[in-house]
Design an enzyme around this catalytic site. Structure first.
Site, PDB file in Angstrom:
ATOM      1  N   TYR A  17      -6.694  -9.626 -45.396  1.00 39.83           N
ATOM      2  CA  TYR A  17      -5.956  -8.878 -46.415  1.00 39.83           C
ATOM      3  C   TYR A  17      -6.901  -8.106 -47.340  1.00 39.83           C
ATOM      4  O   TYR A  17      -6.925  -8.330 -48.546  1.00 39.83           O
ATOM      5  CB  TYR A  17      -5.059  -9.831 -47.238  1.00 39.83           C
ATOM      6  CG  TYR A  17      -4.283 -10.788 -46.393  1.00 39.83           C
ATOM      7  CD1 TYR A  17      -3.156 -10.374 -45.698  1.00 39.83           C
ATOM      8  CD2 TYR A  17      -4.696 -12.108 -46.259  1.00 39.83           C
ATOM      9  CE1 TYR A  17      -2.455 -11.248 -44.891  1.00 39.83           C
ATOM     10  CE2 TYR A  17      -3.996 -12.993 -45.450  1.00 39.83           C
ATOM     11  CZ  TYR A  17      -2.884 -12.559 -44.769  1.00 39.83           C
ATOM     12  OH  TYR A  17      -2.207 -13.423 -43.981  1.00 39.83           O
ATOM     13  N   TYR A 145       5.747 -19.324 -45.547  1.00 36.08           N
ATOM     14  CA  TYR A 145       4.707 -18.575 -44.839  1.00 36.08           C
ATOM     15  C   TYR A 145       4.575 -19.159 -43.441  1.00 36.08           C
ATOM     16  O   TYR A 145       4.399 -20.373 -43.279  1.00 36.08           O
ATOM     17  CB  TYR A 145       3.348 -18.645 -45.559  1.00 36.08           C
ATOM     18  CG  TYR A 145       2.293 -17.900 -44.770  1.00 36.08           C
ATOM     19  CD1 TYR A 145       2.266 -16.509 -44.776  1.00 36.08           C
ATOM     20  CD2 TYR A 145       1.382 -18.578 -43.968  1.00 36.08           C
ATOM     21  CE1 TYR A 145       1.348 -15.809 -44.006  1.00 36.08           C
ATOM     22  CE2 TYR A 145       0.451 -17.890 -43.203  1.00 36.08           C
ATOM     23  CZ  TYR A 145       0.443 -16.507 -43.223  1.00 36.08           C
ATOM     24  OH  TYR A 145      -0.460 -15.816 -42.448  1.00 36.08           O
TER      25      TYR A 145
END
Ligand SMILES: *Cc1c(COP(=O)(O)O)cnc(C)c1O
Length: 429
Positions: A17, A145
């Site tokens: 990310y 998640y």
């Protein structure tokens, strides 16, 4: 002197990310041992992250090293199509023996996200094989998640998971509000009302309910009451929906039970394992299911084949080190270590609740979370932590740790003292 080309790293390599035009600083690590990361600069850091839940026994563990070294001398890898080998069979036996009894079929996947993809395929193929092809949607709770591949991403929290960015291609599923009652709070049955309504209205379209048992990880580090999980299990039974437990983060002792499902005394129809499976040595994950699901899929269309088969499936090195890690788990040191870590985390972190800059502090097993009111400036916080000789990687408003189980009291105190220092710094600014 660092021998590593950091300029090259910044310009050419994505980290998790990150942006290549505005990269965050990275810290070069040369080696790791026990609970310590040794930087190229010579500093050593106490690791609060266990490399994202995985290095539960600490780094450079002699028994895990031995397993890899012995296996590499025999073979590093062979294809799993039409071939089998002792490392895979030994691992599958150990997994079936240590998971709840109805689970007795194993798919060896190459990462957690893939284990979730396979779980979803199993659920859909199962419903198709029963002549219920319209039962193909998934249901889940917000703040979950489940990984970064597309099917896994489709059941991640729609906001945290940036569904908007991929909305044109992402499958649409059912999201319940994430449960609010915390494990230590009094249970109220109304917590399941939204789930009851969803199952009643949509069960004919739902293949499976997927969730992380008791602890939601990267989608918000939230802990919820085990009765919610038990209630979802009961609804799945009542409405003929499979239950997928994603224990990729919670499995292998982290929450104080071998698997977090045990807090609710339930067993899923499909179980996803990963992260700590190899003690943090190699990428490997597993999806387990029941004989009933496996047999039903086997009678399904297309010759009953489970439609997945990665190139590195059942990698022998990973299987060998996973089996060694499970042997360490079976030795059971964690049963004493986790409660000790939990009570120390409670003693040293819970008082931080008093700060105005802190929204919540929570501890479950060997997981400690400080939820700040404002987003954490990651680069600045990390600089502070590295100066103090510890490694913690915050995200969003969350400052959290899940250290290796072998961490000692003084090392854990160094982590909580640094977290306290961060909170004090924010409070006084
Ligand atoms: C990390 C994680 C995954 C994804 O695993 P990867 O190995 O990163 O693909 C899936 N589910 C949960 C609960 C996780 O914590």
């Amino acid at each position: 002197m660092p021998t590593i080309d950091l300029e090259f790293d910044r310009h050419h390599i994505w980290h998790p990310y990150t942006s290549l035009i505005n990269p965050l600083p990275t810290y070069p690590v040369r080696s790791a041992n026990g609970v310590y990361l040794h930087l190229e600069s010579g500093e050593q850091l106490i690791d609060g992250m266990a490399s994202w839940w995985s290095a539960i026994h600490g780094y450079n563990h002699p028994l895990l090293n031995k397993a890899v070294t012995e296996q590499v001398a025999d073979m590093a890898h062979v294809m799993f199509g039409g071939i089998t080998h002792a490392p895979a069979v030994n691992l599958a036996k150990a997994l079936i023996a240590m998971t709840p009894e109805p689970l007795d079929a194993v798919f060896l996947a190459d990462s957690g996200s893939i284990a979730v993809e396979v779980a979803i395929k199993m659920a859909i193929q199962y419903q198709v094989a029963r002549g219920l092809p319209q039962k193909y949607k998934l249901a889940t709770i917000r703040n979950g998640y489940h990984g970064d591949t597309f099917a896994a991403m489709s059941v991640c929290d729609p906001v945290n998971g940036m569904h908007e960015l991929f909305s044109g291609i992402l499958a649409q599923h059912f999201f319940l509000p994430s449960p609010n009652i915390k494990p230590e709070e009094t249970w109220q049955d109304t917590e399941l009302d939204a789930a009851r309504a969803l199952f009643a209205a949509e069960h004919e379209n739902i293949a499976a309910f997927i969730l992380e048992p008791c602890v939601q990880g990267a989608g918000g580090m939230r802990f919820y009451h085990p009765n919610f999980l038990a209630g979802i299990r009961a609804l799945c039974d009542e409405y003929d929906v499979l239950l997928i437990a994603d224990e990729i983060a919670t499995g292998f002792g982290r929450t104080g039970k071998l698997f977090a499902c045990e807090h609710a005394n339930i067993s899923p129809d499909i179980l996803c394992l990963g992260k700590a499976l190899t003690g943090g040595y190699m990428t490997l994950a597993a999806t387990l299911t029941t004989r009933d699901v496996a047999t039903t899929i086997g009678h399904g269309p297309g010759g009953g084949l489970l439609m997945h088969g990665p190139t590195f499936m059942g990698n022998p090195l990973a299987c060998a080190v996973a089996t060694a890690s499970l042997a360490l788990i079976q030795r059971g040191d964690w049963r004493a270590q986790i409660p000790v870590i939990e009570s120390q985390l409670k003693a040293e972190l819970l008082p931080l609740k008093e700060h105005e800059s802190v929204v919540d502090v929570r501890v479950f097993g060997a997981i400690g979370v400080i939820e700040m009111a404002e987003p954490i400036h990651v680069a600045a916080a990390q600089q502070l932590f590295v100066q103090r000789g510890i490694w913690i990687r915050p995200f969003g408003r969350l400052l959290y740790i899940m250290p290796p189980y072998c961490i000692r009291a003084n090392e854990l105190s160094a982590l909580t003292a640094a977290m306290t220092a961060y909170v004090n710094q924010v409070s006084s600014s």
